[in-house]
Each structure stands twice: as C-alpha cells, then as structure tokens.
Design a protein around this motif. Structure first.
Motif, PDB file in Angstrom:
ATOM      1  N   PRO A  14       0.833  -1.211   0.000  1.00 29.76           N
ATOM      2  CA  PRO A  14       0.000   0.000   0.000  1.00 29.76           C
ATOM      3  C   PRO A  14       0.865   1.258   0.000  1.00 29.76           C
ATOM      4  N   LEU A  15       0.385   2.303  -0.687  1.00 27.69           N
ATOM      5  CA  LEU A  15       1.127   3.554  -0.796  1.00 27.69           C
ATOM      6  C   LEU A  15       0.355   4.714  -0.180  1.00 27.69           C
ATOM      7  N   GLU A  16       1.093   5.746   0.220  1.00 31.62           N
ATOM      8  CA  GLU A  16       0.462   7.002   0.639  1.00 31.62           C
ATOM      9  C   GLU A  16       0.247   7.925  -0.559  1.00 31.62           C
ATOM     10  N   ILE A  17       1.047   7.758  -1.609  1.00 28.97           N
ATOM     11  CA  ILE A  17       0.926   8.585  -2.809  1.00 28.97           C
ATOM     12  C   ILE A  17      -0.006   7.907  -3.810  1.00 28.97           C
ATOM     13  N   PHE A  18      -0.361   8.621  -4.882  1.00 31.32           N
ATOM     14  CA  PHE A  18      -1.235   8.039  -5.890  1.00 31.32           C
ATOM     15  C   PHE A  18      -1.039   8.750  -7.216  1.00 31.32           C
ATOM     16  N   GLY A  19      -1.683   8.207  -8.254  1.00 32.65           N
ATOM     17  CA  GLY A  19      -1.649   8.831  -9.578  1.00 32.65           C
ATOM     18  C   GLY A  19      -0.734   8.085 -10.521  1.00 32.65           C
ATOM     19  N   GLU A  20      -1.185   7.944 -11.784  1.00 35.47           N
ATOM     20  CA  GLU A  20      -0.399   7.250 -12.800  1.00 35.47           C
ATOM     21  C   GLU A  20       1.001   7.839 -12.934  1.00 35.47           C
ATOM     22  N   HIS A  21       1.095   9.179 -12.906  1.00 38.49           N
ATOM     23  CA  HIS A  21       2.409   9.804 -13.064  1.00 38.49           C
ATOM     24  C   HIS A  21       3.333   9.471 -11.900  1.00 38.49           C
ATOM     25  N   ASN A  22       2.779   9.354 -10.680  1.00 37.45           N
ATOM     26  CA  ASN A  22       3.610   8.991  -9.542  1.00 37.45           C
ATOM     27  C   ASN A  22       4.031   7.525  -9.584  1.00 37.45           C
ATOM     28  N   LEU A  23       3.221   6.673 -10.183  1.00 37.73           N
ATOM     29  CA  LEU A  23       3.606   5.271 -10.334  1.00 37.73           C
ATOM     30  C   LEU A  23       4.708   5.124 -11.381  1.00 37.73           C
ATOM     31  N   GLN A  24       4.750   6.067 -12.333  1.00 40.59           N
ATOM     32  CA  GLN A  24       5.885   6.127 -13.262  1.00 40.59           C
ATOM     33  C   GLN A  24       7.136   6.603 -12.520  1.00 40.59           C
ATOM     34  N   ASN A  25       6.979   7.685 -11.738  1.00 40.83           N
ATOM     35  CA  ASN A  25       8.114   8.207 -10.974  1.00 40.83           C
ATOM     36  C   ASN A  25       8.673   7.136 -10.045  1.00 40.83           C
ATOM     37  N   LEU A  26       7.783   6.385  -9.418  1.00 36.75           N
ATOM     38  CA  LEU A  26       8.191   5.346  -8.478  1.00 36.75           C
ATOM     39  C   LEU A  26       9.042   4.286  -9.171  1.00 36.75           C
ATOM     40  N   MET A  27       8.652   3.919 -10.392  1.00 41.15           N
ATOM     41  CA  MET A  27       9.410   2.894 -11.108  1.00 41.15           C
ATOM     42  C   MET A  27      10.792   3.400 -11.489  1.00 41.15           C
ATOM     43  N   ILE A  80       9.357   2.548   0.434  1.00 40.54           N
ATOM     44  CA  ILE A  80       8.549   3.455  -0.392  1.00 40.54           C
ATOM     45  C   ILE A  80       7.115   3.540   0.100  1.00 40.54           C
ATOM     46  N   GLN A  81       6.642   2.531   0.830  1.00 37.25           N
ATOM     47  CA  GLN A  81       5.238   2.557   1.229  1.00 37.25           C
ATOM     48  C   GLN A  81       4.920   3.667   2.230  1.00 37.25           C
ATOM     49  N   ASN A  82       5.930   4.182   2.938  1.00 31.93           N
ATOM     50  CA  ASN A  82       5.654   5.299   3.844  1.00 31.93           C
ATOM     51  C   ASN A  82       6.181   6.638   3.329  1.00 31.93           C
ATOM     52  N   PHE A  83       6.413   6.701   2.004  1.00 30.55           N
ATOM     53  CA  PHE A  83       6.775   7.977   1.375  1.00 30.55           C
ATOM     54  C   PHE A  83       5.497   8.792   1.159  1.00 30.55           C
ATOM     55  N   SER A  84       5.476  10.011   1.709  1.00 30.47           N
ATOM     56  CA  SER A  84       4.249  10.812   1.658  1.00 30.47           C
ATOM     57  C   SER A  84       4.288  11.923   0.615  1.00 30.47           C
ATOM     58  N   GLY A  85       5.403  12.049  -0.100  1.00 29.87           N
ATOM     59  CA  GLY A  85       5.483  13.053  -1.156  1.00 29.87           C
ATOM     60  C   GLY A  85       6.328  14.256  -0.783  1.00 29.87           C
TER      61      GLY A  85
END
Length: 454
Positions: A265-278, A298-303
């Motif tokens: 589970p993530l604290e962040i969201f959004g297709e663009h953030n899932l690209q950034n995460l990769m 990464i799961q406790n990264f809040s942005g």
C-alpha cells in the motif's frame, strides 16, 4: 574555504549557502531583498546579510569562490567587482559539481516528476541508512535542507533542472552535473522564454544524455516519444534501462502496488507517480538496494512539498496543493485526483503564473488539460502579465484556450475565494495548482475553512 554568494536569498542559493556553512566553509552573501523562508533559515545559521543591497567594496582577493545567483543581473556591482579582481565565479550547479566530482552522481531530469522522483530516491536511501549528498527543488519531510554536501558520502543525487545556470552562464543546469547515472522522466515544452522552439527545448535533453560518464547508465520512461527519438543515438559504453508505470490497483481510495512478494500500500497516488516510483526503483537498484528494501521504504513515502500535498481533509473532502503549472503537469495531476477518488466530484483551480503559461501564443497548449474536473477555475493576475512584459491576455482568450464548458476564468483572486466559498464540498475534492500563491492567498487557511464547513 571562503565563499561569497551574490543573490543569496534564492531558494537554491540559500540552501547551498547553508550546506557549505554546515560543511565548515566561511560564508558571506548579499541580496537586494530576502523573504521567508530563506530569511529565517539564513538567520538561524548566522549567515543572513546584515543589510540589503550590493557592496562591491566588501569583496577582496582572499575570497576562494563567488557563487552567482540567477536573480542577479549581468551589471550587478558585486559581479563587476569580482570580475575586476579576477575571482573565480561559479553558478550554483557548477559549484555543486565541483563539490561532488569525485562521487557517483545520480541526476534526475525531465519536464515533470523530477522533484518527486528525486524525493523518492532520497527517502528510500535514508530509510536504509545510506549516506548521500543531494540537491532537490522542494522541502522534503525528514530533510532539514534542500542541499547537502559532505566529505564522506560516496553518492550524490541531484534534481536536474533544465533552466539556465546564471546570468553569465546560459547553459541549462543539468548540463553541468555530468551524471554517472541519469534518469529522464519525460519531455513536454516548458520555459519558452529561453527555449523559443520545442526542437530547441528537446535538444537540451539530448545534450544531457551525451553528458553521461563512461560506463554510466540512462534510466528512461519508455512511453515518451521524444525520449524514444533521443535514445536512437545510443552512446557507446552506456547502459540503457527503460521503465513504465509500476503495476497497481486502487482499493478504497488507496493505491496498492502489485509485486512478486505481495501487495504494497502507498500514501501517494496517480499514474504519473507510479511512473516516478518505477524510475526511483531502478535508481535504488543501481545504488545497491534490494527489491525488498525499496518496497519496505517506499510505502511510507508521503510526497514532496506542494506535490499533491494534502492541506486539509475530512471524511468527504480533501484539499490538495500542487506545483503543477505546465500543461502536462496540469493534466496528469487533475487525472490523478479524479481517478483516485472515483466516488467524489473534483473542483480543480489553477493559476497561470509562469512566463510560459501567461504567453498568448502558448495558451492553446492547455486545451482540455482540466477536462476531467467537474468544475475548473483558472486565475491570472493582469499585473503579473504586465510585470513579465508580455502582451495582455483576456479572460475570453484563456477560456477558449482551455476549452470545455466546465471552465470559469477570473482575474481577481477575491472572486476565486468567493466562488470556492459558495461551493458544496460534500463528497468533493479541491485541487489547487500553481507555482505561485494566487496573489497572496493563504492556501492552508483556505483549505481549513473549506473542510471545517463541510
């Protein structure tokens, strides 16, 4: 080392000054005015100029380096004196390279997602007790400053901004870092005041990829057509690593990563953030971390600050603030909130504030960028247009450029606040997007008022 900053009050400049002060350098600086948070932070470390203005008579030949801020003009009295004395003059990216040229340099470039991707890498490395130097363009939770330079760290991570380095050095900042590991998130035209054509803008990223050091790596988003053209001219001896969005699903307004070892589970969201995460994932792998280490952290990264930052929320409304101002950022951020909260309406409110966004010829690039919002508000201040010496624009031109029947345009920020105060925010989110502050609006106070009345 004795270092003097001309225009010390800038966001990057004051952070670099603090970083060098903490490293043990003797720091002096000047500026014609300094505002918070720069002012308070410089004062905290005892390096705030005692008075505003330029004092060329204070420059002496025993200064080891002059660092020139973008805010200074080419006829700045202190700059002229430094040139007369033959002092070594650096832009801040040039000096950061000087301080890290014996380290492994990781540079994250692209028109969007730079700050978030850099922040993700910093968060994961810190969570795994890896020492590193860094420069990032926003305040990150858990990091006191936006720049750190040390003697011991073997790794340096930089956000690679494509804007110009200084008044006398017209090279883009990210051309000066010479990365060992580089990342490109995507390319969408920006900074048209210095890159007048899209071809000229794209060329800067091509040059950036040619700056990668021997036996280095380029990590790149493979869904971008402009990056695809750049990497056709592969540089011999460079490893090329493509990435795309990390597999995920949204459950109860929460984004969940799908991994080989289960859901994350993530604290962040959004297709663009899932690209950034990769992209961040691949950088962390190159830095020696395991998959497990990355996912645990990464799961406790809040942005990063002002990147889909939550200003206030209750059970039926969340108010977000985002730095989005270019068309691609606007579209990605609006879509992210709408798709994450499918059961809520979305009011998206943005300010045209940058040179590019206020230029009449550039406005058509905003076509349908907020089309997913149930209500869209666009604000611009005619005085800002005048201050930037641009041709006047009208509310009608802006409305036509954005398109759709969901857009309302204002030139008075009080009317924006009035409109928002009259809205019903039950099961409705508010997204505030700007690189400014809507001509002096306290966005945190506005957010609290909205959620408290809902």
């Amino acid at each position: 080392m004795k270092v003097h900053f001309i225009a010390i009050g800038g966001s990057a400049m004051h952070n670099l000054a603090i970083a060098l002060h903490k490293k043990g350098f003797e720091i002096t600086g000047s500026d014609d005015e300094i505002f918070d948070p720069s002012k308070s932070r410089l004062e905290k470390y005892g390096i705030l100029p005692k008075e505003w203005g330029w004092f060329p008579e204070k420059l002496t030949t025993d200064i080891d380096a002059i660092i020139l801020g973008m805010h200074a003009r080419i006829d700045n009295p202190e700059l002229l004196k430094a040139q007369e004395l033959g002092l070594k003059i650096y832009s801040y990216p040039e000096y950061i390279y000087e301080q890290t040229k014996d380290k492994t340099r990781i540079v994250i470039g692209g028109s969007h997602g730079k700050t978030t991707t850099t922040s993700m890498v910093m968060h994961v490395l810190k969570d795994n007790n890896i020492d590193f130097d860094y420069m990032v363009g926003a305040q990150i939770e858990g990091f006191e400053t936006m720049v750190k330079l040390s003697t011991d760290a073997k790794i340096a991570i930089f956000e690679g901004d494509e804007y110009l380095s200084s008044p006398i050095d017209r090279r883009p900042k990210f051309h000066l870092y010479h990365p060992d590991i580089a990342l490109l998130t995507g390319i969408a035209w920006d900074h048209i005041n210095v890159f007048p054509t899209f071809e000229n803008y794209v060329e800067q990223f091509e040059i950036f990829t040619q700056m990668i050091q021997e036996n280095g790596s380029l990590i790149y988003f493979d869904g971008d057509e402009h990056i695809a053209k750049i990497i056709k001219n592969k540089k011999e001896g460079i490893e090329y690593i493509p990435y795309n969005s990390h597999p995920f699903e949204v459950i109860d307004n929460c984004s969940i990563l799908k991994t080989n070892n289960g859901n994350v589970p993530l604290e962040i969201f959004g297709e663009h953030n899932l690209q950034n995460l990769m992209g961040a994932f691949h950088i962390c792998k190159k830095a020696g971390l395991s998959d497990k280490q990355f996912y645990n952290s990464i799961q406790n990264f809040s942005g990063a600050a002002k990147r889909l930052q939550k200003l206030a929320e209750n059970n039926s409304c969340t108010v977000f603030q985002d730095f989005a101002h270019s068309p691609s950022k606007l579209k990605a951020t609006t879509e992210a909130v709408k798709k994450q909260f499918t059961d809520r309406k979305l009011i998206a409110c943005m300010e045209l504030h940058t040179f590019s966004s206020l230029k009449k010829e550039f406005l058509p690039h905003y076509k349908n960028t907020m089309s997913l919002a149930d209500k869209a508000i666009v604000y611009f201040n005619p005085q800002t247009v005048e201050h930037k010496k641009l041709d006047p624009i009208t509310k009608e031109q802006v409305a036509e450029a954005f398109g759709g029947n969901n857009v309302t345009v204002y030139t008075d920020s009080d009317l924006v606040i009035k409109d928002l105060s009259e809205q019903n925010f039950n099961n409705t989110n508010l997204l505030l997007m700007s690189s400014g502050n809507f001509s002096g609006v306290n966005l945190s106070e506005l957010a609290e008022k909205i959620v408290n009345k809902t």
